[in-house]
Design a protein around this motif. Structure first.
Motif, PDB file in Angstrom:
ATOM      1  N   ASP A  21       0.819  -1.214   0.000  1.00 19.07           N
ATOM      2  CA  ASP A  21       0.000   0.000   0.000  1.00 19.07           C
ATOM      3  C   ASP A  21       0.859   1.273   0.000  1.00 19.07           C
ATOM      4  OD1 ASP A  21      -2.208  -1.552  -0.007  1.00 19.07           O
ATOM      5  OD2 ASP A  21      -3.003  -0.888   1.929  1.00 19.07           O
ATOM      6  N   ASN A  34      -4.425  -5.908   3.008  1.00 22.51           N
ATOM      7  CA  ASN A  34      -4.317  -5.725   1.558  1.00 22.51           C
ATOM      8  C   ASN A  34      -3.188  -6.540   0.918  1.00 22.51           C
ATOM      9  OD1 ASN A  34      -6.486  -4.020   1.453  1.00 22.51           O
ATOM     10  ND2 ASN A  34      -5.268  -2.142   1.563  1.00 22.51           N
ATOM     11  N   ARG A  71      -4.222  -9.092  -1.573  1.00 22.92           N
ATOM     12  CA  ARG A  71      -4.630  -8.472  -2.834  1.00 22.92           C
ATOM     13  C   ARG A  71      -3.388  -8.217  -3.709  1.00 22.92           C
ATOM     14  NH1 ARG A  71      -7.326  -3.489  -4.316  1.00 22.92           N
ATOM     15  NH2 ARG A  71      -7.915  -3.939  -6.479  1.00 22.92           N
TER      16      ARG A  71
END
Lengths: 188, 134
Positions: free
Chosen positions: A13, A99, A102
């Motif tokens: 991120d 995340n 992902r």
């Protein structure tokens, strides 16, 4: 003596510290950028790492790429075919850890079905009072993804060497494994 | 067609983009598939073979492992520059044994042949032998 070359993709991120880490890798742990400047494109840094107790070395071509959603699609074209993954999250942000799966899914199509070794890095370990992700949880997830787990503080220049060495070692042992396999091939 | 003896033609590998001192590029033209040159990460990878004089080549046969796509270029000059495209080929993946691919060069004349490995079936690939017929 052998010099290996690996394309190392830095993912995670926005604002978890990917660029801070990559500049520390590049500057041998001397340079922490105090001011935040968001990476909107892709930056390439080269770092050569010696494998201890051998004469071998690994040249890491570190691709530092934007983590901000708005820029990810555009940057993907420059990811290329990675040889190594360095997935970074912020220990003080549960969301940045969540995340990570992902990011793993996103990078998969770039790996051409090959096993790509790498590391999971929990950064900002200096902010211990604000920690939201436990080491045991992160380490377990890393293992399930075939990644080595490390915690770093880019700010305190802590443990960053371990990440570099772990990346270089992973690629070096993959090379040795493959060379062994070639040695044992039967003729066509 | 007869086999060309690369050593009597003064053939040499003059450039290779990877170097493992235990698996040098000379292994490519030593007529032994047990010895090999191994790439050491990332693509493309290439090697260039030089002949002491312009040589006509009908086919070249490559013994390799995990090579996916090979492009061949040539020139007829004394220096390893200004190459022109000759042909390219997608190799089949073979598990546990060597790939052997014969590629037609249509009897072209060359002083340098450049072999470019643009992709592989693994992070690392190996080239075990290159032989030629005229």
């Amino acid at each position: 003596m052998v010099k290996l070359r690996a394309r190392c993709l830095l993912l995670g991120d926005a604002a978890v510290g990917k660029s801070a880490l990559s500049h520390i890798f590049y500057s041998d742990g001397t340079l922490f950028q105090k001011n935040y400047s968001m990476t909107t494109g892709v930056e390439l840094l080269m770092k050569c790492v010696n494998i201890p107790e051998t004469t071998d070395s690994v040249e890491l071509y570190i691709i530092d790429t934007a983590g901000k959603e708005t820029f990810v699609e555009a940057c993907k074209k420059m990811w290329g075919e990675p040889s190594l993954l360095c997935l970074v999250f912020d220990l003080t942000s549960e969301q940045s850890f969540a995340n990570c799966s992902r990011w793993m899914e996103r990078v998969q199509p770039h790996c051409r079905g090959l096993h790509v070794p790498g590391v999971l890095v929990g950064n900002k370990s200096d902010l211990s009072a604000r920690r939201e992700v436990q080491a045991s949880v992160a380490s377990e997830w890393a293992q399930s993804q075939g990644l080595d787990y490390h915690e770093t503080s880019a700010k305190e220049l802590e443990n960053c060497d371990a990440v570099l060495l772990s990346l270089a070692r992973a690629f070096h042992s993959l090379y040795q494994e493959r060379r062994e396999a070639v040695q044992n091939l039967s003729p066509g | 067609m007869t086999d060309l003896s690369l050593s009597s033609l003064g053939a040499k590998v003059v450039l290779a983009t990877s170097s493992d001192e235990n698996h040098p590029a000379e292994n490519i033209i030593d007529r032994n598939t047990k010895t090999y040159w191994m790439t050491t990460g990332m693509f493309p990878q290439e090697f260039i073979i030089r002949f002491s004089e312009p040589t006509q080549i009908a086919t070249v046969t490559l013994d390799s492992y995990n090579v996916k796509h090979m492009k061949i270029e040539k020139n007829t000059s004394q220096s390893a520059t200004q190459f022109e495209f000759v042909t390219e080929k997608e190799f089949e993946s073979t598990e546990g044994h060597l790939q052997s691919n014969a590629i037609s060069l249509n009897g072209c004349s060359a002083t340098h042949l450049r072999f470019i490995i643009t992709s592989g079936y693994d992070h690392f690939v190996s080239v075990h032998n290159v032989s030629m017929k005229n």
